[in-house]
Design an enzyme around this catalytic site. Structure first.
Site, PDB file in Angstrom:
ATOM      1  N   HIS A 148      -2.071  -0.701 -10.312  1.00 24.29           N
ATOM      2  CA  HIS A 148      -2.653  -1.674  -9.074  1.00 24.29           C
ATOM      3  C   HIS A 148      -2.931  -2.953  -9.804  1.00 24.29           C
ATOM      4  O   HIS A 148      -4.093  -3.626  -9.481  1.00 24.29           O
ATOM      5  CB  HIS A 148      -3.649  -0.945  -8.342  1.00 24.29           C
ATOM      6  CG  HIS A 148      -3.867  -1.598  -6.907  1.00 24.29           C
ATOM      7  ND1 HIS A 148      -4.101  -0.759  -5.880  1.00 24.29           N
ATOM      8  CD2 HIS A 148      -3.823  -2.883  -6.462  1.00 24.29           C
ATOM      9  CE1 HIS A 148      -4.440  -1.523  -4.956  1.00 24.29           C
ATOM     10  NE2 HIS A 148      -4.096  -2.824  -5.274  1.00 24.29           N
ATOM     11  N   ARG A 190       1.099  -1.245   0.003  1.00 18.54           N
ATOM     12  CA  ARG A 190      -0.093   0.177   0.102  1.00 18.54           C
ATOM     13  C   ARG A 190       0.871   1.214  -0.107  1.00 18.54           C
ATOM     14  O   ARG A 190       1.754   1.385   0.551  1.00 18.54           O
ATOM     15  CB  ARG A 190      -0.971   0.071   1.275  1.00 18.54           C
ATOM     16  CG  ARG A 190      -1.885  -0.912   1.100  1.00 18.54           C
ATOM     17  CD  ARG A 190      -3.087  -0.735   0.020  1.00 18.54           C
ATOM     18  NE  ARG A 190      -4.162  -1.595   0.055  1.00 18.54           N
ATOM     19  CZ  ARG A 190      -4.300  -2.394  -0.446  1.00 18.54           C
ATOM     20  NH1 ARG A 190      -3.247  -3.025  -1.156  1.00 18.54           N
ATOM     21  NH2 ARG A 190      -5.470  -3.190  -0.675  1.00 18.54           N
ATOM     22  N   GLU A 218      -3.451   7.365  -4.917  1.00 21.28           N
ATOM     23  CA  GLU A 218      -3.830   6.407  -5.992  1.00 21.28           C
ATOM     24  C   GLU A 218      -5.343   6.573  -6.535  1.00 21.28           C
ATOM     25  O   GLU A 218      -6.080   6.709  -5.834  1.00 21.28           O
ATOM     26  CB  GLU A 218      -3.593   4.884  -5.450  1.00 21.28           C
ATOM     27  CG  GLU A 218      -3.727   3.808  -6.467  1.00 21.28           C
ATOM     28  CD  GLU A 218      -3.613   2.591  -5.971  1.00 21.28           C
ATOM     29  OE1 GLU A 218      -2.531   2.228  -5.310  1.00 21.28           O
ATOM     30  OE2 GLU A 218      -4.456   1.589  -5.962  1.00 21.28           O
TER      31      GLU A 218
END
Length: 338
Positions: free
Chosen positions: A296, A249, A277
């Site tokens: 991602h 993360r 993000e």
């Protein structure tokens, strides 16, 4: 939960994922094991139109987009005994009321760890060859130096790789690294030194790992204790020319400090997750030759989603049979896991 009759089950997730999680072969197996309507997928437990079926549901099959299973939802589902989650973490889906009810929960986090570990392995091996930076150099200059003489420091023989976190993904990465001639170190405050060595890694304090490894890969959970664990001071410990890989993360790294390090060109990075993000269109990271950013994608996507659905079907077989669940989640785990 052995039962003479198949249990009543219900889907609760974003319905867009259902066809890939449970294609025809998995859906057929699922319907043999439970009474379930493949056309009914709940997005809101308070929806009056699902009240009757929720009242008889014994097993929830959940996934991304499942609403929180809070006290109100539990009151609406008095017969609920198990939740089988066709995704990763259940942390944000269940709370105190859920655990106090004694409901069994299982997660496909282990299955989701495999593609993340595969992505990480590829990133480590490419980093050892400096493939990301050299691709940019070739693209910019359209020149191809003699590789036998131009790159004397490249290669993966004896390259030092440091993993931060023996999570499900971290352990998968350790397994995948075993066949290679790499030196692997591990930092995880919850793993004793003998266990780290059994996993195939040298146990190290975090700062020592950062100072001594050519490639550093993050696999720690996003919890308060890991927030900004790689701050400016720790990023500065990574050796010149080192590579940082993040599939965990973005919150684990100080984004300003990371940007400064990468803009300087001192280190490189492979980033599948970022903070924020997604990155804004004007982010400096998107134009740097020493930064490889992906959107991602390391976790389960496309045809890999069936692996998550298959894990749930196999758990349902165990639930309705005699065996214990293979992927049960316990409340105590959530304090130190994603």
């Amino acid at each position: 939960m052995p039962a003479a009759q198949p249990p009543a089950a219900l889907f609760a997730m974003n319905p867009a994922h259902l066809p890939q999680l449970f294609p025809s072969r998995q859906m057929a197996r699922l319907r043999e094991l439970a009474h379930i309507d493949p056309g009914l997928v709940v997005r809101d437990f308070a929806d009056p139109s699902v009240a009757a079926v929720l009242a008889t549901t014994e097993v929830l099959i959940t996934g991304w987009g499942c609403p929180p299973i809070d006290a109100d939802a539990l009151r609406a589902a008095p017969r609920l005994r198990a939740v089988l989650h066709a995704a990763g973490s259940v942390r944000h889906m269940v709370g105190d009321a859920f655990w106090e009810r004694g409901i069994t929960v299982s997660s496909a986090a282990g299955a989701n760890a495999l593609p993340v570990a595969e992505y990480t392995l590829a990133a480590i091996l490419f980093a050892g060859k400096d493939a990301f930076r050299l691709r940019e150099r070739v693209r910019a200059g359209r020149t191809f130096p003699d590789p036998t003489t131009a790159y004397p420091k490249l290669g993966n023989l004896g390259r030092r790789v440091g993993l931060i976190g023996a999570s499900r993904v971290g352990r998968r990465v350790l397994d995948l690294l075993r066949p290679f001639d790499l030196e692997v170190a591990l930092h995880d405050p919850h793993v004793a030194d003998p266990e780290a060595r059994a996993l195939g890694a040298e146990p190290l304090p975090l700062d020592e790992l950062l100072r001594t490894c050519d490639i550093v890969s993050l696999h720690a959970p996003d919890i308060p204790e890991t927030y900004r664990m790689l701050d400016r001071a720790r990023l500065a410990m990574i050796p010149d020319g080192g590579v940082l890989i993040n599939t965990s993360r973005g919150a684990l790294i100080d984004p300003r400090a990371l940007t400064d390090e990468l803009v300087s060109g001192r280190i490189a990075a492979v980033l599948d997750v970022t903070e924020p993000e997604p990155l804004p269109a004007d982010s400096a990271l998107l134009d740097l030759p020493n930064v490889f950013v992906t959107p991602h994608i390391a976790g389960s996507l496309g045809n890999e989603l069936e692996r998550l659905g298959r894990t749930v079907v196999e758990e349902l077989e165990r639930l309705t049979g005699d065996g214990p669940l293979a992927h049960q989640v316990h409340r105590a785990e959530l304090a130190i896991s994603a």
